[in-house]
Design an enzyme around this catalytic site. Sequence first.
Site, short mmCIF file in Angstrom:
data_model
loop_
_atom_site.label_atom_id
_atom_site.label_comp_id
_atom_site.label_asym_id
_atom_site.label_seq_id
_atom_site.Cartn_x
_atom_site.Cartn_y
_atom_site.Cartn_z
N HIS A 141 0.82 -1.28 0.03
CA HIS A 141 -0.02 0.07 0.12
C HIS A 141 0.89 1.21 0.10
CE1 HIS A 141 -3.38 2.56 0.65
NE2 HIS A 141 -2.77 3.11 1.79
N LYS A 162 -0.64 10.92 1.01
CA LYS A 162 0.38 10.19 0.08
C LYS A 162 -0.06 10.80 -1.27
CE LYS A 162 -0.26 6.11 1.18
NZ LYS A 162 -1.54 6.48 2.49
N ASP A 180 -1.97 4.21 -4.78
CA ASP A 180 -2.73 3.31 -3.73
C ASP A 180 -2.26 1.88 -3.73
OD1 ASP A 180 -4.85 2.90 -2.03
OD2 ASP A 180 -6.01 1.80 -3.53
N ARG A 246 16.43 14.65 14.08
CA ARG A 246 16.63 16.02 13.61
C ARG A 246 18.16 15.99 13.01
NH1 ARG A 246 13.45 19.48 16.50
NH2 ARG A 246 14.92 21.04 16.71
#
Length: 316
Positions: A141, A162, A180, A246
Amino acid sequence: MTNTVKLTEFINDNSNLRVLQGQECVAGKEITVSDVYRPGLELSGYFDFYPADRVQLLGRTEISYAARLDHDLRRKVFEKICQKETPCLLVSRNLPVPVELKEAAEAAGTPILISNDATTYLMSMITQYLAVKLAERSSVHGVLVEVFGMGVLLTGESGVGKSETALALVQHGHRLIADDRVDVYQRDHETVVGEAPRILKHLMEIRGIGIIDVLKLFGIGAIKDETEISLVINLTNWDSKANYDRLGFQENTRIICGIAVTQVTIPVKVGRNMENIVEVAVMNFRAKAMGFDAAKTFDENLTSLIAENSEEEKRG
Protein backbone atom coordinates in the site's frame (compact mmCIF):
# COMPACT_ATOMS: atom_id res chain seq x y z
CA MET A 1 0.44 -20.73 -8.21
CA THR A 2 3.31 -20.91 -10.71
CA ASN A 3 3.61 -17.98 -13.09
CA THR A 4 3.61 -18.80 -16.78
CA VAL A 5 4.14 -16.97 -20.04
CA LYS A 6 2.12 -18.12 -23.02
CA LEU A 7 4.29 -18.75 -26.05
CA THR A 8 1.96 -16.55 -28.10
CA GLU A 9 2.67 -13.62 -25.75
CA PHE A 10 6.40 -14.39 -25.81
CA ILE A 11 6.47 -14.17 -29.61
CA ASN A 12 4.28 -11.06 -29.80
CA ASP A 13 6.42 -9.21 -27.24
CA ASN A 14 9.66 -9.96 -29.09
CA SER A 15 9.43 -8.77 -32.68
CA ASN A 16 12.81 -10.30 -33.53
CA LEU A 17 11.30 -13.79 -33.28
CA ARG A 18 9.15 -15.52 -35.87
CA VAL A 19 7.60 -18.95 -36.17
CA LEU A 20 9.33 -21.18 -38.70
CA GLN A 21 7.31 -24.32 -38.05
CA GLY A 22 4.51 -25.46 -35.75
CA GLN A 23 2.26 -22.40 -35.75
CA GLU A 24 -0.68 -24.63 -34.87
CA CYS A 25 1.09 -25.72 -31.65
CA VAL A 26 2.00 -22.24 -30.41
CA ALA A 27 -1.31 -21.47 -28.68
CA GLY A 28 -1.06 -24.51 -26.42
CA LYS A 29 2.50 -23.90 -25.23
CA GLU A 30 3.57 -22.11 -22.03
CA ILE A 31 6.95 -21.12 -20.61
CA THR A 32 7.41 -21.72 -16.88
CA VAL A 33 11.18 -21.34 -16.46
CA SER A 34 13.17 -18.14 -17.06
CA ASP A 35 16.40 -19.96 -17.92
CA VAL A 36 17.28 -20.60 -21.55
CA TYR A 37 19.22 -23.75 -22.43
CA ARG A 38 21.71 -24.49 -25.19
CA PRO A 39 21.80 -28.28 -25.77
CA GLY A 40 25.50 -28.99 -26.10
CA LEU A 41 26.31 -32.29 -24.39
CA GLU A 42 22.93 -33.58 -25.52
CA LEU A 43 24.11 -33.48 -29.13
CA SER A 44 26.76 -36.03 -28.17
CA GLY A 45 24.09 -38.27 -26.66
CA TYR A 46 24.36 -37.33 -22.97
CA PHE A 47 20.85 -36.55 -21.71
CA ASP A 48 21.25 -36.93 -17.95
CA PHE A 49 19.81 -33.82 -16.25
CA TYR A 50 18.53 -32.47 -19.58
CA PRO A 51 16.13 -29.56 -18.75
CA ALA A 52 13.45 -30.23 -21.34
CA ASP A 53 11.06 -27.64 -19.87
CA ARG A 54 13.23 -24.69 -20.94
CA VAL A 55 13.39 -22.74 -24.19
CA GLN A 56 16.02 -24.60 -26.24
CA LEU A 57 18.38 -22.25 -28.08
CA LEU A 58 20.51 -23.53 -30.95
CA GLY A 59 23.24 -21.37 -32.40
CA ARG A 60 26.03 -21.75 -34.89
CA THR A 61 27.98 -24.11 -32.61
CA GLU A 62 25.07 -26.51 -32.10
CA ILE A 63 23.93 -26.51 -35.72
CA SER A 64 27.44 -27.02 -37.12
CA TYR A 65 28.15 -29.84 -34.67
CA ALA A 66 24.88 -31.57 -35.52
CA ALA A 67 25.79 -31.40 -39.21
CA ARG A 68 28.81 -33.63 -38.51
CA LEU A 69 26.70 -36.41 -37.02
CA ASP A 70 25.47 -39.25 -39.19
CA HIS A 71 21.82 -39.20 -40.17
CA ASP A 72 20.55 -41.82 -37.70
CA LEU A 73 22.38 -40.38 -34.69
CA ARG A 74 21.25 -36.86 -35.58
CA ARG A 75 17.65 -38.02 -35.80
CA LYS A 76 17.81 -39.82 -32.42
CA VAL A 77 19.41 -36.82 -30.71
CA PHE A 78 16.83 -34.37 -32.02
CA GLU A 79 13.98 -36.71 -31.05
CA LYS A 80 15.25 -36.67 -27.46
CA ILE A 81 15.69 -32.89 -27.48
CA CYS A 82 12.11 -32.33 -28.65
CA GLN A 83 9.93 -33.31 -25.69
CA LYS A 84 6.24 -32.64 -25.10
CA GLU A 85 7.09 -30.26 -22.22
CA THR A 86 9.56 -28.29 -24.34
CA PRO A 87 7.93 -24.89 -25.00
CA CYS A 88 9.86 -24.20 -28.20
CA LEU A 89 13.12 -24.48 -30.11
CA LEU A 90 14.84 -21.26 -31.14
CA VAL A 91 17.45 -21.09 -33.89
CA SER A 92 19.62 -17.97 -34.09
CA ARG A 93 21.28 -16.13 -37.00
CA ASN A 94 18.67 -17.43 -39.48
CA LEU A 95 20.69 -20.63 -39.65
CA PRO A 96 19.37 -23.49 -41.80
CA VAL A 97 17.37 -25.91 -39.67
CA PRO A 98 18.27 -29.59 -40.17
CA VAL A 99 15.52 -31.72 -41.68
CA GLU A 100 15.81 -34.19 -38.80
CA LEU A 101 15.13 -31.40 -36.31
CA LYS A 102 12.04 -30.30 -38.22
CA GLU A 103 10.72 -33.86 -38.29
CA ALA A 104 11.39 -34.43 -34.59
CA ALA A 105 9.78 -31.12 -33.63
CA GLU A 106 6.71 -31.84 -35.73
CA ALA A 107 6.30 -35.27 -34.16
CA ALA A 108 6.58 -33.87 -30.62
CA GLY A 109 4.40 -30.83 -31.31
CA THR A 110 7.27 -28.46 -30.52
CA PRO A 111 7.24 -25.12 -32.40
CA ILE A 112 10.46 -23.93 -34.03
CA LEU A 113 11.23 -20.21 -33.83
CA ILE A 114 13.96 -18.45 -35.75
CA SER A 115 15.73 -15.12 -35.35
CA ASN A 116 18.34 -13.11 -37.20
CA ASP A 117 20.03 -12.09 -33.93
CA ALA A 118 23.22 -13.56 -32.48
CA THR A 119 22.96 -16.43 -30.02
CA THR A 120 24.51 -14.64 -27.04
CA TYR A 121 22.22 -11.64 -27.53
CA LEU A 122 19.14 -13.87 -27.68
CA MET A 123 20.25 -15.71 -24.55
CA SER A 124 20.59 -12.47 -22.60
CA MET A 125 17.46 -10.83 -24.00
CA ILE A 126 15.17 -13.81 -23.43
CA THR A 127 16.51 -14.52 -19.94
CA GLN A 128 15.88 -10.93 -18.85
CA TYR A 129 12.42 -10.87 -20.43
CA LEU A 130 11.35 -14.13 -18.79
CA ALA A 131 12.87 -13.19 -15.43
CA VAL A 132 10.59 -10.14 -15.30
CA LYS A 133 7.52 -11.94 -16.63
CA LEU A 134 7.87 -14.94 -14.33
CA ALA A 135 8.92 -13.07 -11.19
CA GLU A 136 6.72 -13.56 -8.13
CA ARG A 137 4.77 -10.38 -7.46
CA SER A 138 3.31 -8.98 -4.27
CA SER A 139 1.51 -5.74 -3.43
CA VAL A 140 2.21 -2.92 -1.00
CA HIS A 141 0.00 0.00 0.00
CA GLY A 142 1.46 3.32 -1.05
CA VAL A 143 2.25 5.64 -3.93
CA LEU A 144 5.25 5.10 -6.19
CA VAL A 145 6.80 8.12 -7.91
CA GLU A 146 10.06 8.80 -9.69
CA VAL A 147 11.79 11.89 -8.29
CA PHE A 148 14.96 13.12 -9.99
CA GLY A 149 15.17 9.74 -11.74
CA MET A 150 14.95 7.78 -8.48
CA GLY A 151 12.06 5.51 -7.52
CA VAL A 152 10.45 6.68 -4.25
CA LEU A 153 7.74 4.71 -2.46
CA LEU A 154 5.50 6.95 -0.33
CA THR A 155 3.91 5.00 2.51
CA GLY A 156 1.78 5.89 5.52
CA GLU A 157 -1.69 5.56 6.96
CA SER A 158 -4.72 6.21 4.81
CA GLY A 159 -5.50 9.93 4.61
CA VAL A 160 -2.01 11.12 5.56
CA GLY A 161 -1.57 12.81 2.18
CA LYS A 162 0.38 10.38 0.01
CA SER A 163 -1.61 10.99 -3.16
CA GLU A 164 -1.70 14.76 -2.64
CA THR A 165 2.08 14.81 -2.19
CA ALA A 166 2.52 12.69 -5.30
CA LEU A 167 0.24 15.02 -7.29
CA ALA A 168 2.33 18.02 -6.24
CA LEU A 169 5.48 16.15 -7.28
CA VAL A 170 3.96 15.45 -10.70
CA GLN A 171 3.21 19.17 -11.03
CA HIS A 172 6.90 19.77 -10.24
CA GLY A 173 7.87 17.66 -13.26
CA HIS A 174 8.31 14.26 -11.61
CA ARG A 175 6.60 11.01 -12.64
CA LEU A 176 3.83 8.84 -11.25
CA ILE A 177 4.17 5.07 -11.46
CA ALA A 178 1.39 3.80 -9.19
CA ASP A 179 -1.15 5.17 -6.73
CA ASP A 180 -2.75 3.37 -3.78
CA ARG A 181 -1.50 -0.13 -4.69
CA VAL A 182 1.99 -0.90 -5.94
CA ASP A 183 2.87 -4.30 -7.38
CA VAL A 184 6.48 -5.16 -6.56
CA TYR A 185 8.85 -7.90 -7.70
CA GLN A 186 12.51 -8.76 -7.31
CA ARG A 187 14.47 -8.18 -10.51
CA ASP A 188 17.78 -9.48 -9.15
CA HIS A 189 19.50 -9.99 -5.80
CA GLU A 190 19.79 -6.25 -5.18
CA THR A 191 16.91 -4.68 -7.08
CA VAL A 192 13.20 -4.45 -6.34
CA VAL A 193 10.91 -2.96 -8.98
CA GLY A 194 7.46 -1.43 -8.58
CA GLU A 195 4.67 -1.04 -11.12
CA ALA A 196 0.97 -0.25 -11.22
CA PRO A 197 -1.73 -2.93 -11.53
CA ARG A 198 -3.17 -2.84 -15.03
CA ILE A 199 -6.55 -1.53 -13.83
CA LEU A 200 -4.95 1.38 -11.91
CA LYS A 201 -2.34 2.39 -14.49
CA HIS A 202 -1.90 6.18 -14.77
CA LEU A 203 -4.82 6.78 -12.39
CA MET A 204 -4.80 8.64 -9.08
CA GLU A 205 -7.45 9.21 -6.41
CA ILE A 206 -7.62 12.66 -4.84
CA ARG A 207 -10.08 13.11 -1.98
CA GLY A 208 -12.71 15.67 -2.87
CA ILE A 209 -12.04 15.34 -6.61
CA GLY A 210 -12.15 11.61 -7.29
CA ILE A 211 -10.25 9.58 -9.88
CA ILE A 212 -8.02 11.53 -12.26
CA ASP A 213 -6.07 10.34 -15.30
CA VAL A 214 -2.53 11.67 -14.87
CA LEU A 215 -1.56 10.78 -18.45
CA LYS A 216 -4.38 12.81 -19.99
CA LEU A 217 -4.09 15.76 -17.60
CA PHE A 218 -0.30 16.14 -17.48
CA GLY A 219 0.99 14.30 -20.56
CA ILE A 220 3.30 11.41 -21.30
CA GLY A 221 6.17 12.96 -19.36
CA ALA A 222 4.24 12.66 -16.09
CA ILE A 223 3.97 8.87 -16.02
CA LYS A 224 6.16 5.79 -16.19
CA ASP A 225 5.30 2.10 -16.30
CA GLU A 226 7.79 0.88 -13.68
CA THR A 227 10.83 1.94 -11.70
CA GLU A 228 13.41 0.53 -9.32
CA ILE A 229 12.49 1.36 -5.72
CA SER A 230 15.52 3.07 -4.19
CA LEU A 231 13.97 4.92 -1.24
CA VAL A 232 10.92 4.54 1.00
CA ILE A 233 9.50 7.70 2.57
CA ASN A 234 7.05 6.97 5.36
CA LEU A 235 4.65 9.88 5.97
CA THR A 236 3.23 10.08 9.50
CA ASN A 237 0.91 12.54 11.22
CA TRP A 238 2.84 15.00 13.37
CA ASP A 239 3.11 13.93 17.00
CA SER A 240 4.59 16.51 19.36
CA LYS A 241 5.61 13.73 21.75
CA ALA A 242 7.43 11.68 19.10
CA ASN A 243 11.21 11.70 18.91
CA TYR A 244 11.93 12.49 15.26
CA ASP A 245 15.40 12.32 13.75
CA ARG A 246 16.70 15.90 13.70
CA LEU A 247 20.28 15.27 12.57
CA GLY A 248 20.03 12.44 10.06
CA PHE A 249 22.05 9.81 11.91
CA GLN A 250 19.30 7.21 12.03
CA GLU A 251 19.39 4.73 9.15
CA ASN A 252 16.30 2.56 8.84
CA THR A 253 15.33 0.07 6.17
CA ARG A 254 12.19 -1.64 4.97
CA ILE A 255 12.25 -5.17 3.58
CA ILE A 256 10.48 -5.44 0.22
CA CYS A 257 10.61 -8.77 -1.62
CA GLY A 258 13.48 -9.80 0.62
CA ILE A 259 15.56 -6.71 -0.20
CA ALA A 260 16.40 -4.01 2.34
CA VAL A 261 15.45 -0.55 1.02
CA THR A 262 16.45 2.64 2.84
CA GLN A 263 13.51 4.26 4.65
CA VAL A 264 13.11 7.73 6.12
CA THR A 265 10.17 8.96 8.19
CA ILE A 266 8.79 12.44 7.55
CA PRO A 267 6.11 13.90 9.85
CA VAL A 268 3.22 15.65 8.12
CA LYS A 269 2.03 18.94 9.60
CA VAL A 270 -0.13 21.80 8.36
CA GLY A 271 2.09 24.36 6.68
CA ARG A 272 4.87 21.95 5.73
CA ASN A 273 5.49 21.84 1.98
CA MET A 274 5.67 18.07 1.62
CA GLU A 275 6.66 17.92 -2.04
CA ASN A 276 9.67 20.15 -1.39
CA ILE A 277 10.65 18.08 1.63
CA VAL A 278 10.40 14.87 -0.41
CA GLU A 279 12.59 16.40 -3.12
CA VAL A 280 15.20 17.40 -0.54
CA ALA A 281 15.05 13.92 1.03
CA VAL A 282 15.78 12.36 -2.36
CA MET A 283 18.63 14.77 -3.11
CA ASN A 284 20.11 14.14 0.34
CA PHE A 285 19.86 10.38 -0.21
CA ARG A 286 21.69 10.71 -3.53
CA ALA A 287 24.32 12.93 -1.93
CA LYS A 288 24.95 10.30 0.76
CA ALA A 289 25.28 7.63 -1.91
CA MET A 290 27.97 9.79 -3.53
CA GLY A 291 29.81 10.18 -0.23
CA PHE A 292 28.52 13.61 0.85
CA ASP A 293 26.95 13.19 4.29
CA ALA A 294 26.00 16.51 5.92
CA ALA A 295 25.19 14.85 9.26
CA LYS A 296 28.57 13.13 9.35
CA THR A 297 30.34 16.37 8.46
CA PHE A 298 28.47 18.20 11.22
CA ASP A 299 29.41 15.50 13.72
CA GLU A 300 33.08 15.68 12.72
CA ASN A 301 33.10 19.48 12.96
CA LEU A 302 31.37 19.37 16.35
CA THR A 303 33.83 16.79 17.67
CA SER A 304 36.75 18.88 16.42
CA LEU A 305 35.33 22.04 18.03
CA ILE A 306 34.83 20.28 21.38
CA ALA A 307 38.41 19.00 21.24
CA GLU A 308 39.72 22.50 20.50
CA ASN A 309 37.73 23.99 23.40
CA SER A 310 39.03 21.30 25.73
CA GLU A 311 42.62 22.09 24.75
CA GLU A 312 42.05 25.82 25.34
CA GLU A 313 40.57 25.12 28.78
CA LYS A 314 43.61 23.01 29.70
CA ARG A 315 46.00 25.76 28.59
CA GLY A 316 43.95 28.40 30.39
